[in-house]
Scaffold this active site. Structure first.
Site, PDB file in Angstrom:
ATOM      1  N   GLN A   1       2.545   0.006  -8.910  1.00  0.00           N
ATOM      2  CA  GLN A   1       2.092  -0.133 -10.694  1.00  0.00           C
ATOM      3  C   GLN A   1       1.621  -1.810 -11.193  1.00  0.00           C
ATOM      4  O   GLN A   1       1.898  -1.618 -12.666  1.00  0.00           O
ATOM      5  CB  GLN A   1       3.095  -0.468 -10.925  1.00  0.00           C
ATOM      6  CG  GLN A   1       4.141  -0.328 -12.153  1.00  0.00           C
ATOM      7  CD  GLN A   1       6.067   0.234 -12.305  1.00  0.00           C
ATOM      8  OE1 GLN A   1       6.259   0.911 -12.043  1.00  0.00           O
ATOM      9  NE2 GLN A   1       6.061  -0.561 -13.933  1.00  0.00           N
TER      10      GLN A   1
ATOM     11  N   CYS B   1       8.910   8.457  -5.107  1.00  0.00           N
ATOM     12  CA  CYS B   1       8.662   8.088  -3.403  1.00  0.00           C
ATOM     13  C   CYS B   1      10.236   7.256  -3.434  1.00  0.00           C
ATOM     14  O   CYS B   1      10.286   7.658  -2.339  1.00  0.00           O
ATOM     15  CB  CYS B   1       8.094   7.394  -3.419  1.00  0.00           C
ATOM     16  SG  CYS B   1       6.889   5.915  -3.979  1.00  0.00           S
TER      17      CYS B   1
ATOM     18  N   HIS C   1       9.571   6.116  -9.661  1.00  0.00           N
ATOM     19  CA  HIS C   1       8.590   6.551  -8.271  1.00  0.00           C
ATOM     20  C   HIS C   1       9.077   7.707  -7.934  1.00  0.00           C
ATOM     21  O   HIS C   1       9.947   7.477  -7.612  1.00  0.00           O
ATOM     22  CB  HIS C   1       8.527   4.875  -7.937  1.00  0.00           C
ATOM     23  CG  HIS C   1       7.531   4.142  -8.229  1.00  0.00           C
ATOM     24  ND1 HIS C   1       6.617   3.574  -7.774  1.00  0.00           N
ATOM     25  CD2 HIS C   1       7.655   3.665 -10.080  1.00  0.00           C
ATOM     26  CE1 HIS C   1       5.481   3.146  -8.802  1.00  0.00           C
ATOM     27  NE2 HIS C   1       6.991   2.750  -9.920  1.00  0.00           N
TER      28      HIS C   1
ATOM     29  N   CYS D   1       1.690   6.554  -6.282  1.00  0.00           N
ATOM     30  CA  CYS D   1       1.870   5.654  -5.468  1.00  0.00           C
ATOM     31  C   CYS D   1       0.429   5.448  -4.278  1.00  0.00           C
ATOM     32  O   CYS D   1       0.424   6.355  -3.457  1.00  0.00           O
ATOM     33  CB  CYS D   1       3.113   5.527  -5.386  1.00  0.00           C
ATOM     34  SG  CYS D   1       3.729   5.526  -3.807  1.00  0.00           S
ATOM     35  N   GLU D   2      -0.469   4.466  -4.306  1.00  0.00           N
ATOM     36  CA  GLU D   2      -1.104   4.183  -2.776  1.00  0.00           C
ATOM     37  C   GLU D   2       0.150   4.297  -1.536  1.00  0.00           C
ATOM     38  O   GLU D   2      -0.779   3.968  -0.721  1.00  0.00           O
ATOM     39  CB  GLU D   2      -2.181   3.113  -2.883  1.00  0.00           C
ATOM     40  CG  GLU D   2      -0.852   1.705  -3.169  1.00  0.00           C
ATOM     41  CD  GLU D   2      -2.025   0.403  -3.192  1.00  0.00           C
ATOM     42  OE1 GLU D   2      -3.588   0.910  -4.176  1.00  0.00           O
ATOM     43  OE2 GLU D   2      -1.791  -0.695  -2.694  1.00  0.00           O
ATOM     44  N   HIS D   3       1.131   4.453  -1.925  1.00  0.00           N
ATOM     45  CA  HIS D   3       1.833   3.541  -0.492  1.00  0.00           C
ATOM     46  C   HIS D   3       2.034   5.239   0.426  1.00  0.00           C
ATOM     47  O   HIS D   3       1.851   5.725   1.548  1.00  0.00           O
ATOM     48  CB  HIS D   3       3.293   3.641  -0.085  1.00  0.00           C
ATOM     49  CG  HIS D   3       2.731   1.744  -1.091  1.00  0.00           C
ATOM     50  ND1 HIS D   3       3.561   1.183  -1.895  1.00  0.00           N
ATOM     51  CD2 HIS D   3       1.919   0.854  -0.745  1.00  0.00           C
ATOM     52  CE1 HIS D   3       2.868  -0.275  -2.047  1.00  0.00           C
ATOM     53  NE2 HIS D   3       1.549   0.174  -1.498  1.00  0.00           N
ATOM     54  N   HIS D   4       2.600   6.811  -0.624  1.00  0.00           N
ATOM     55  CA  HIS D   4       3.226   7.425  -0.274  1.00  0.00           C
ATOM     56  C   HIS D   4       1.902   8.848  -0.871  1.00  0.00           C
ATOM     57  O   HIS D   4       2.108  10.007  -0.515  1.00  0.00           O
ATOM     58  CB  HIS D   4       4.709   7.658  -0.787  1.00  0.00           C
ATOM     59  CG  HIS D   4       5.333   6.281  -0.113  1.00  0.00           C
ATOM     60  ND1 HIS D   4       5.298   6.146  -0.622  1.00  0.00           N
ATOM     61  CD2 HIS D   4       5.758   6.823   0.819  1.00  0.00           C
ATOM     62  CE1 HIS D   4       6.429   5.198  -0.557  1.00  0.00           C
ATOM     63  NE2 HIS D   4       6.591   5.861   1.380  1.00  0.00           N
TER      64      HIS D   4
HETATM   65  N1  LIG Z   1       6.201  -3.480  -5.913  1.00  0.00           N
HETATM   66  C1  LIG Z   1       6.012  -1.244  -5.601  1.00  0.00           C
HETATM   67  N2  LIG Z   1       6.163  -1.095  -4.215  1.00  0.00           N
HETATM   68  C2  LIG Z   1       5.773   0.260  -4.569  1.00  0.00           C
HETATM   69  C3  LIG Z   1       5.146   1.332  -5.743  1.00  0.00           C
HETATM   70  N3  LIG Z   1       5.065   2.170  -5.116  1.00  0.00           N
HETATM   71  C4  LIG Z   1       5.704   2.572  -4.012  1.00  0.00           C
HETATM   72  N4  LIG Z   1       6.086   1.316  -3.402  1.00  0.00           N
HETATM   73  C5  LIG Z   1       6.777   0.465  -2.272  1.00  0.00           C
HETATM   74  O1  LIG Z   1       5.956   0.654  -1.429  1.00  0.00           O
HETATM   75  C6  LIG Z   1       7.226   0.140  -0.095  1.00  0.00           C
HETATM   76  C7  LIG Z   1       6.675   0.733   1.111  1.00  0.00           C
HETATM   77  O2  LIG Z   1       7.502   0.319   2.256  1.00  0.00           O
HETATM   78  P1  LIG Z   1       6.984   0.571   3.880  1.00  0.00           P
HETATM   79  O3  LIG Z   1       8.488   0.014   4.663  1.00  0.00           O
HETATM   80  O4  LIG Z   1       5.787   0.354   4.297  1.00  0.00           O
HETATM   81  O5  LIG Z   1       7.295   2.032   3.729  1.00  0.00           O
HETATM   82  P2  LIG Z   1       8.810   3.079   4.377  1.00  0.00           P
HETATM   83  O6  LIG Z   1       9.019   3.361   4.743  1.00  0.00           O
HETATM   84  O7  LIG Z   1       7.816   4.930   3.352  1.00  0.00           O
HETATM   85  O8  LIG Z   1       9.302   2.240   2.734  1.00  0.00           O
HETATM   86  P3  LIG Z   1      10.607   3.383   1.853  1.00  0.00           P
HETATM   87  O9  LIG Z   1      10.005   3.874   0.788  1.00  0.00           O
HETATM   88  O10 LIG Z   1      11.598   2.026   1.909  1.00  0.00           O
HETATM   89  O11 LIG Z   1      10.988   4.486   2.794  1.00  0.00           O
HETATM   90  C8  LIG Z   1       8.229   0.912  -0.465  1.00  0.00           C
HETATM   91  O12 LIG Z   1       9.449   0.144  -0.842  1.00  0.00           O
HETATM   92  C9  LIG Z   1       8.087   1.701  -1.944  1.00  0.00           C
HETATM   93  O13 LIG Z   1       9.275   1.382  -2.251  1.00  0.00           O
HETATM   94  C10 LIG Z   1       5.023  -0.360  -6.919  1.00  0.00           C
HETATM   95  O14 LIG Z   1       4.198   0.330  -7.579  1.00  0.00           O
HETATM   96  N5  LIG Z   1       4.509  -1.161  -6.706  1.00  0.00           N
HETATM   97 ZN   LIG Z   2       5.451   5.041  -3.128  1.00  0.00          ZN
END
Ligand SMILES: Nc1nc2c(ncn2[C@@H]2O[C@H](COP(=O)(O)OP(=O)(O)OP(=O)(O)O)[C@@H](O)[C@H]2O)c(=O)[nH]1
Ligand SMILES: [Zn+2]
Length: 189
Positions: free
Chosen positions: A119, A149, A147, A78-81
């Protein structure tokens, strides 16, 4: 490539150091380079090219009914974490004169999965790639994934799954075609 690995390895060394660990202790000595190689593998999709990967494995065929390839394993990050998401990909298409070599569906899935992704975008990219190489009347892609994360950190939910779909052409236009596909893969519950 070696330069990239050396750079990545240096960054991993800094991360390990930042965690308060001793990068010189025996168990961690080779870890920066191992981790760099692992990350390079997990993102090798950036180095791939759709044309090279297909290698002309598109064959003439009079087949014009739905073709389904189900349960292709999928590992992405996942590109966020930068944590893994893991699941399955189901693909269907309606050929019109050309069919694609069976293994190429899995190769296309990997080419886009082995990158930093969300995704939804992964689902769309796979569908559009198959449409572009086959000129099919329609393409459908469904991904179901878990996921890390969401599981190992954050909300810590162990059983939720995300399902995404991308319907192109006939699959988007015709409810019957879409239903036939979803019934075949068993997700129309
Ligand atoms: N739509 C979508 N969201 C994703 C995917 N992978 C991770 N995420 C979400 O990306 C979001 C990033 O949110 P942030 O609030 O910026 O990050 P965070 O504080 O680490 O969020 P939490 O996971 O809620 O603790 C989270 O809601 C994750 O669940 C994906 O493939 N698709
Ligand atoms: Zn993630």
């Amino acid at each position: 490539m070696t330069r990239l690995l050396d750079d990545l390895s240096g960054h991993y060394r800094a991360i390990i150091d930042g965690l308060g660990e001793d990068t010189n202790r025996e168990g961690l000595q080779d870890t920066p380079m191992r981790a760099a190689k692992a990350m390079q593998f997990l993102t090798h999709g950036y180095q791939q090219d759709l044309g090279d990967l297909i290698n002309n494995a598109v064959f003439e065929s009079a087949m014009d009914e739905m073709v389904v390839v189900q349960d292709i394993e999928l590992y992405s990050m996942c590109e966020h974490h930068i944590l893994p998401f893991i699941g399955k990909c189901h693909i269907a298409y309606l050929p019109q004169g050309k069919v694609l070599g069976l293994s190429k569906f899995a190769r296309i899935v990997d080419m886009y999965a082995r990158r930093l992704q969300i995704q939804e975008n992964l689902t769309r990219q796979i569908a559009e790639a198959i449409e572009s190489v086959t000129d099919a009347k329609g393409v459908a892609v469904v991904i179901e994934a878990q996921h890390m994360c969401m599981m190992m950190r954050g909300v810590e939910k162990q059983n939720s799954r995300m399902k995404t779909s991308m319907m192109l052409g006939q699959f988007r236009k015709s409810q019957a075609t879409r239903t036939e596909f979803l019934n075949l893969i068993g997700t129309n519950r």
